[in-house]
Design a protein around this motif. Sequence first.
Motif, PDB file in Angstrom:
ATOM      1  N   TYR A 410     -18.034  -1.041 100.530  1.00 51.22           N
ATOM      2  CA  TYR A 410     -17.988  -1.715  99.228  1.00 51.22           C
ATOM      3  C   TYR A 410     -18.117  -3.232  99.292  1.00 51.22           C
ATOM      4  O   TYR A 410     -18.084  -3.904  98.263  1.00 51.22           O
ATOM      5  N   GLU A 411     -18.283  -3.792 100.505  1.00 52.47           N
ATOM      6  CA  GLU A 411     -18.559  -5.221 100.585  1.00 52.47           C
ATOM      7  C   GLU A 411     -19.377  -5.531 101.834  1.00 52.47           C
ATOM      8  O   GLU A 411     -19.365  -4.776 102.809  1.00 52.47           O
ATOM      9  N   ASP A 412     -20.093  -6.612 101.774  1.00 51.19           N
ATOM     10  CA  ASP A 412     -20.936  -7.043 102.887  1.00 51.19           C
ATOM     11  C   ASP A 412     -20.048  -7.424 104.068  1.00 51.19           C
ATOM     12  O   ASP A 412     -19.095  -8.191 103.920  1.00 51.19           O
ATOM     13  N   THR A 413     -20.350  -6.867 105.240  1.00 53.69           N
ATOM     14  CA  THR A 413     -19.553  -7.164 106.434  1.00 53.69           C
ATOM     15  C   THR A 413     -20.469  -7.564 107.582  1.00 53.69           C
ATOM     16  O   THR A 413     -21.626  -7.148 107.678  1.00 53.69           O
ATOM     17  N   ALA A 414     -19.889  -8.321 108.500  1.00 51.34           N
ATOM     18  CA  ALA A 414     -20.638  -8.743 109.674  1.00 51.34           C
ATOM     19  C   ALA A 414     -20.997  -7.547 110.558  1.00 51.34           C
ATOM     20  O   ALA A 414     -22.025  -7.563 111.248  1.00 51.34           O
ATOM     21  N   ALA A 415     -20.171  -6.514 110.539  1.00 54.90           N
ATOM     22  CA  ALA A 415     -20.427  -5.346 111.383  1.00 54.90           C
ATOM     23  C   ALA A 415     -21.745  -4.675 111.021  1.00 54.90           C
ATOM     24  O   ALA A 415     -22.552  -4.334 111.900  1.00 54.90           O
ATOM     25  N   ILE A 416     -21.980  -4.454 109.720  1.00 53.92           N
ATOM     26  CA  ILE A 416     -23.245  -3.846 109.294  1.00 53.92           C
ATOM     27  C   ILE A 416     -24.397  -4.835 109.452  1.00 53.92           C
ATOM     28  O   ILE A 416     -25.516  -4.449 109.823  1.00 53.92           O
ATOM     29  N   ASP A 417     -24.127  -6.118 109.188  1.00 60.04           N
ATOM     30  CA  ASP A 417     -25.168  -7.136 109.402  1.00 60.04           C
ATOM     31  C   ASP A 417     -25.638  -7.121 110.857  1.00 60.04           C
ATOM     32  O   ASP A 417     -26.834  -7.316 111.132  1.00 60.04           O
ATOM     33  N   PHE A 418     -24.707  -6.884 111.771  1.00 57.10           N
ATOM     34  CA  PHE A 418     -25.057  -6.868 113.194  1.00 57.10           C
ATOM     35  C   PHE A 418     -26.012  -5.710 113.514  1.00 57.10           C
ATOM     36  O   PHE A 418     -27.007  -5.886 114.220  1.00 57.10           O
ATOM     37  N   ILE A 419     -25.719  -4.529 112.981  1.00 52.86           N
ATOM     38  CA  ILE A 419     -26.618  -3.394 113.192  1.00 52.86           C
ATOM     39  C   ILE A 419     -28.009  -3.719 112.663  1.00 52.86           C
ATOM     40  O   ILE A 419     -29.023  -3.507 113.347  1.00 52.86           O
ATOM     41  N   ASP A 624     -24.976 -11.227 101.593  1.00 46.75           N
ATOM     42  CA  ASP A 624     -26.304 -10.987 101.027  1.00 46.75           C
ATOM     43  C   ASP A 624     -26.250 -10.069  99.814  1.00 46.75           C
ATOM     44  O   ASP A 624     -27.195 -10.036  99.034  1.00 46.75           O
ATOM     45  N   TRP A 625     -25.190  -9.277  99.671  1.00 47.65           N
ATOM     46  CA  TRP A 625     -25.082  -8.377  98.519  1.00 47.65           C
ATOM     47  C   TRP A 625     -23.620  -8.295  98.074  1.00 47.65           C
ATOM     48  O   TRP A 625     -22.713  -8.561  98.855  1.00 47.65           O
ATOM     49  N   LYS A 626     -23.430  -7.928  96.828  1.00 44.42           N
ATOM     50  CA  LYS A 626     -22.069  -7.769  96.308  1.00 44.42           C
ATOM     51  C   LYS A 626     -22.077  -6.803  95.135  1.00 44.42           C
ATOM     52  O   LYS A 626     -23.109  -6.590  94.475  1.00 44.42           O
ATOM     53  N   LEU A 627     -20.917  -6.209  94.875  1.00 46.06           N
ATOM     54  CA  LEU A 627     -20.729  -5.362  93.702  1.00 46.06           C
ATOM     55  C   LEU A 627     -20.308  -6.221  92.525  1.00 46.06           C
ATOM     56  O   LEU A 627     -19.447  -7.099  92.658  1.00 46.06           O
ATOM     57  N   VAL A 628     -20.906  -5.936  91.364  1.00 45.66           N
ATOM     58  CA  VAL A 628     -20.543  -6.649  90.144  1.00 45.66           C
ATOM     59  C   VAL A 628     -20.423  -5.645  88.998  1.00 45.66           C
ATOM     60  O   VAL A 628     -20.896  -4.500  89.098  1.00 45.66           O
ATOM     61  N   SER A 629     -19.771  -6.077  87.940  1.00 46.67           N
ATOM     62  CA  SER A 629     -19.703  -5.300  86.702  1.00 46.67           C
ATOM     63  C   SER A 629     -20.149  -6.209  85.572  1.00 46.67           C
ATOM     64  O   SER A 629     -19.490  -7.223  85.293  1.00 46.67           O
ATOM     65  N   ASN A 630     -21.283  -5.864  84.980  1.00 43.16           N
ATOM     66  CA  ASN A 630     -21.885  -6.715  83.949  1.00 43.16           C
ATOM     67  C   ASN A 630     -22.022  -8.151  84.437  1.00 43.16           C
ATOM     68  O   ASN A 630     -21.764  -9.113  83.705  1.00 43.16           O
ATOM     69  N   GLY A 631     -22.409  -8.266  85.711  1.00 47.02           N
ATOM     70  CA  GLY A 631     -22.676  -9.577  86.287  1.00 47.02           C
ATOM     71  C   GLY A 631     -21.480 -10.270  86.899  1.00 47.02           C
ATOM     72  O   GLY A 631     -21.651 -11.288  87.588  1.00 47.02           O
ATOM     73  N   MET A 632     -20.277  -9.755  86.691  1.00 49.37           N
ATOM     74  CA  MET A 632     -19.070 -10.400  87.197  1.00 49.37           C
ATOM     75  C   MET A 632     -18.610  -9.712  88.489  1.00 49.37           C
ATOM     76  O   MET A 632     -18.577  -8.478  88.564  1.00 49.37           O
TER      77      MET A 632
END
Length: 638
Positions: A410-419, A624-632
């Motif tokens: 549910y959030e951008d992490t360095a671990a996935i960025d590394f892969i 690089d990415w994030k979850l939002v609700s109606n832009g927030m």
Amino acid sequence: MPIVDRTELQVDKITMSRRQLLASAAVGTAGAAFFGASPAAAQSKSNKDDSFRLTVLGTTDTHGNILNWDYYKDAEYDDTKHNDVGLAKISTLVSAMRAERGRCSTLTLDAGDTIQGTPLAYYYARIDPITGAKAPVHPMAAAMNAIGYDAAALGNHEFNYGLGTLRKFQSQLHHPLLGANALDWNTGKAAFEEFIIKKVRVGDHRGHEHGHRHSGSGEYVKVGIVGLVTPGCAIWDKDNLDGKIKFNGIVEQAKLVIPKVKRAGADIVIVSCHSGADTSSSYGDALPWPENASTLLAQQVPDIDAILVGHAHVEIPQRFVQNTKTGKQVLLSEPLKWGERLTVLDLDLVKQRGRWHVGTASSTVLNANTVPADDKIVSLVAKQHAAVRSYVNGVIGTSTTAMSAATSRYEDTAAIDFINYVQADAVKKALAGSSSAALPVLSIAAPFNADAAIPAGNVTVRDVAGLYIFDNTLAAITFTGAQVKAYLEFSAAYFKQITGTGPFKADDVTNAVTPTAPTGTPDYNYDIMGGSGSSAAESLTYDIDIAQPVGSRIRNLMYGGAAIPADKQFVVAINNYRQSGGGGFPGVTGAPVVYNAQVEIRQLIIDWVTAAKSIDPTVFSRQDWKLVSNGMPITITA
């Protein structure tokens, strides 16, 4: 078929009586009536000339687990529900059940996915392979032989290491490996045994040791055992199987095979089916047959008495499905995964007009965490266990800071960025000098393992391997900007539609139910896409607005800080499972493939760390990415 020594454990090693042990091990209420029955009642029933109880024990999706050990943590296995894993504990349950019901009236089956899933399984496929010059016996084969399985079905992961490894494993087993719908590519004939018939002596067999002989001709029940596997193998291991083995649908092949089993004299038929009970397909309509078809099998194919279900990693103690042609109730059970449970199918047989039939049936599952490990199995694999621990604890580099995958879904992490960084880097190097070299490279990765973590300081093989627990290989395809957006929209269906900024719990937001995932979208079917990560100019950024309906969630999609034209060309680093259609992501199977060296991604990451010596997340990690609700922005708690 070779005869295996199945010397039973001394059950008095267990600190409770057999009946207390089995009752405490039973999970849920299914089958509770049996455990409340008196021994005298069971004895009376089995002494009748026209009645007999057959017990079928079942495992599935053991995935290379023998000991109750987590190789990624290098510690005893535990989870939030305090499950235990492994065939050593299953062996204790099997021995107790055989002593309770009678060794000669008990069959033991498996429903597939045996040789992939742990570093132990990987080690004997790749590091010290069973196909090598020394040709060690696969520890899973050794453990299953010691337990004394009667038959096992193929699972889709049996094909992950290629047919050479699978055939060698098959040759090491003392029981048949069944796959009725795995067919020779050219002839269409069965590439594995379709079924076997076991003759079970009628009578009271409690107290009998394995290997004893019955006097006289006696009477036998003929039990037909059929193995079937999800046809998704054709997609997920396309590179290993094309031109060699093809697959028919489960129901379609069963309609051909079950009549053969009956003609061969089977009184009753049990199917070991590596295909989930709840009808669905992660690959959408990429194949004309569903991935999960065990319920359809029970409904549509007559003359099946019980199905040991696998593949879905869910627990089904007991379920009855009515066959639409005969009206007969077919018993289904699935014993979770990894050796956490043992299914017990009780089939009370009656003789009518000289033939045996199932009169009544019931099932339950026994919990492996209620019993100790079988010392015989522990000792049998002790040397292999030590070798794998030594391998996975080898230091291959360092990391400047710690990286955790705990929040990756549910959030951008360095671990996935590394892969994604390592995958993109490998594709860039491979494409150097080619016509695709000038195209920007993106990469996808899924949050496979929430427990994965790279520590600050020394980094071991097991630290890195924990980031990528599947044996996927790396490929690369070309996509347009429009296809990138469509891919991300499809992936974003993983999230439930939620309004407001929270705070929300992660489970309230993730694993949405969809038509292809009726029990919730698994984490491995949520893909995170990133740029090559070496500079902001090569970054892919986007928001996922989960207040919006599926298909309209990706907002502010940019590459290098600029909006992406629909016709812009990209290279996308992708794993072979996804590239072959796994998960049913759009545009993938028809996309041009520009790289496919069949290098395992996990080993690629290990090799990268070994060569680089140091991991510095500041080089490749940014939001690089994030979850939002109606832009927030949304706040999510674990």
